[in-house]
Design an enzyme around this catalytic site. Structure first.
Site, short mmCIF file in Angstrom:
data_model
loop_
_atom_site.label_atom_id
_atom_site.label_comp_id
_atom_site.label_asym_id
_atom_site.label_seq_id
_atom_site.Cartn_x
_atom_site.Cartn_y
_atom_site.Cartn_z
N CYS A 246 -4.19 4.59 -10.05
CA CYS A 246 -4.90 4.01 -11.19
C CYS A 246 -5.57 5.11 -12.05
O CYS A 246 -4.87 5.85 -12.72
CB CYS A 246 -5.90 2.96 -10.72
SG CYS A 246 -6.39 1.82 -12.05
N HIS A 331 -2.19 -0.77 -7.89
CA HIS A 331 -2.95 -0.60 -6.66
C HIS A 331 -2.11 -0.93 -5.43
O HIS A 331 -1.95 -2.11 -5.08
CB HIS A 331 -4.19 -1.50 -6.68
CG HIS A 331 -5.24 -1.04 -7.63
ND1 HIS A 331 -6.26 -0.19 -7.24
CD2 HIS A 331 -5.43 -1.28 -8.94
CE1 HIS A 331 -7.04 0.06 -8.29
NE2 HIS A 331 -6.54 -0.59 -9.33
N GLU A 333 -2.97 -0.53 -2.42
CA GLU A 333 -3.85 -1.11 -1.40
C GLU A 333 -4.11 -2.59 -1.66
O GLU A 333 -4.55 -3.32 -0.76
CB GLU A 333 -5.16 -0.34 -1.33
CG GLU A 333 -6.19 -0.68 -2.38
CD GLU A 333 -5.90 -0.11 -3.75
OE1 GLU A 333 -6.68 -0.40 -4.69
OE2 GLU A 333 -4.90 0.63 -3.91
#
Length: 376
Positions: A246, A331, A333
């Protein structure tokens, strides 16, 4: 209690207040996620922003300790169509209303969030003021005009101290620009020895930590507002394997000679399609950013575009053509959001392993011996 949201274009929304009483200003944005409001509220990348949720019902499953992405929320306001004050979820420990009250965040419900979202998509993100006060519209307009969009969000959300999350495998320096807990969680699951450092840590300080790899975290705001981080990354490219996420992706691009630009209304939500150019596979990804790397600026650099956004064709992934370094705008995650991209953490560790084979670390004894020979 009544709450009002005034936009800089003069549009006024009047609804019901929940959460804290008070007043705040910020950039009004929207998130298209169906679930995950707790993770949105606690994502440091929303620092300085008033977030509108396009999903109409918020608060129905409450708040639980395990789902926070940071200990302290940095969001400036929360806008929903309908707020459910009584959650129904066996995991819930308290309500959305209680969370907002605890952290002084103003919420507004019972407004037309569909109209607000369409307005943002048409005009772009705008400043707004969210208040429970009885001030006149003229007074609110004056306060909004005199307010400034934050430029120090990274400093506000980054850790001030170096700390560790021990593991027995690769040592990873996590540069914290406003990192989500999900990034540390993914590294911990792979038993990495993680050293979390402030956003302004220098390249020399990082070298002294002798890391196997560096992860550039997500974070809020304009990447050009943290020039010290750009310098640090530029010095370390080619020395130590790097993975950017990001804001970290944008910093990696700037450090490599590319450029970034502000998007009209950004990408925020857990349902954004991204195409992997190497495999032509489409991934559904979690995103939260208002800036992007400009495609033309990549030309003439040593970067290659690896992923693009299927909606607007913006750059979603980069890799260095010579050195072990890559990044993604989304992202992996994914909290909230799909988890099909968390394989990128494994690719990062494999890149580190390959780098070690090509560039084996010399022992301290070998370094001393070489230094002694040089002295002779």
């Amino acid at each position: 209690m009544q709450a009002r949201l005034l936009l800089e274009n003069g549009t006024l929304f009047t609804g019901l207040a929940f959460g804290a009483e008070g007043e705040s200003t910020g950039e009004v944005v929207f998130n298209t996620g169906i679930t995950g409001y707790q993770e949105v509220l606690s994502d440091p990348s929303y620092c300085g922003q008033i977030v509108t949720m396009t999903q109409p019902l918020m608060g129905n499953y409450g708040i639980t300790r395990d789902d926070f992405e940071s200990y302290v929320p940095f969001i400036h306001g929360f806008v929903v169509r309908r707020h459910e004050p009584v959650p129904s979820n066996w995991r819930a420990e308290y309500s959305l209303d209680e969370l907002l009250k605890e952290h002084g965040i103003v919420g507004i419900s019972e407004i037309d969030t569909r109209m607000l979202t369409r307005m943002i998509r048409s005009h772009g993100t705008m400043k707004g003021i969210l208040t429970t006060s009885a001030a006149s519209v003229e007074e609110l307009q004056e306060r909004l005009t005199g307010s400034e969009i934050l430029r120090d969000q990274v400093a506000r959300t980054s850790t001030n101290n170096i700390y560790t999350s021990p593991g027995s495998k690769e040592r990873i320096v996590l540069m914290d620009f406003g990192s989500k807990n999900g990034i540390l969680r993914e590294l911990n699951e792979r038993n990495c020895d993680v050293v979390i450092v402030p956003h302004d840590t220098t390249a020399e300080q990082i070298r002294h930590m002798r890391p196997d790899g560096i992860l550039l975290s997500n974070g809020p705001g304009d990447p050009k507002d943290v020039p010290e981080a750009i310098r640090t990354v530029s010095e370390l490219i080619g020395e130590i394997p790097i993975f950017g996420i990001c804001l970290g992706h944008q910093l990696f691009a700037l450090a490599s000679g590319a450029d970034t630009e502000k998007l009209k209304f950004g990408h925020r939500g857990g349902n954004h399609p991204v195409k992997d150019l190497a495999t032509n596979r489409c991934y559904i990804t979690s995103q939260n950013h208002g800036y992007a790397v400009t495609e033309k600026s990549v030309q003439g650099t040593e970067l290659e575009i690896t992923h693009i956004n299927n909606n607007d064709k913006t750059v979603e992934g980069l890799k260095h053509s010579i050195h072990p370094a890559f990044s993604v705008q989304y992202h992996p995650e994914a909290a909230p959001g799909p988890q099909e991209s968390n394989y990128l953490f494994d690719e990062f560790l494999q890149m580190i392993a390959d780098h070690k084979v090509k560039h084996p670390v010399r022992s301290r004894q070998a370094e001393l011996a070489a230094s002694a020979r040089g002295a002779q």
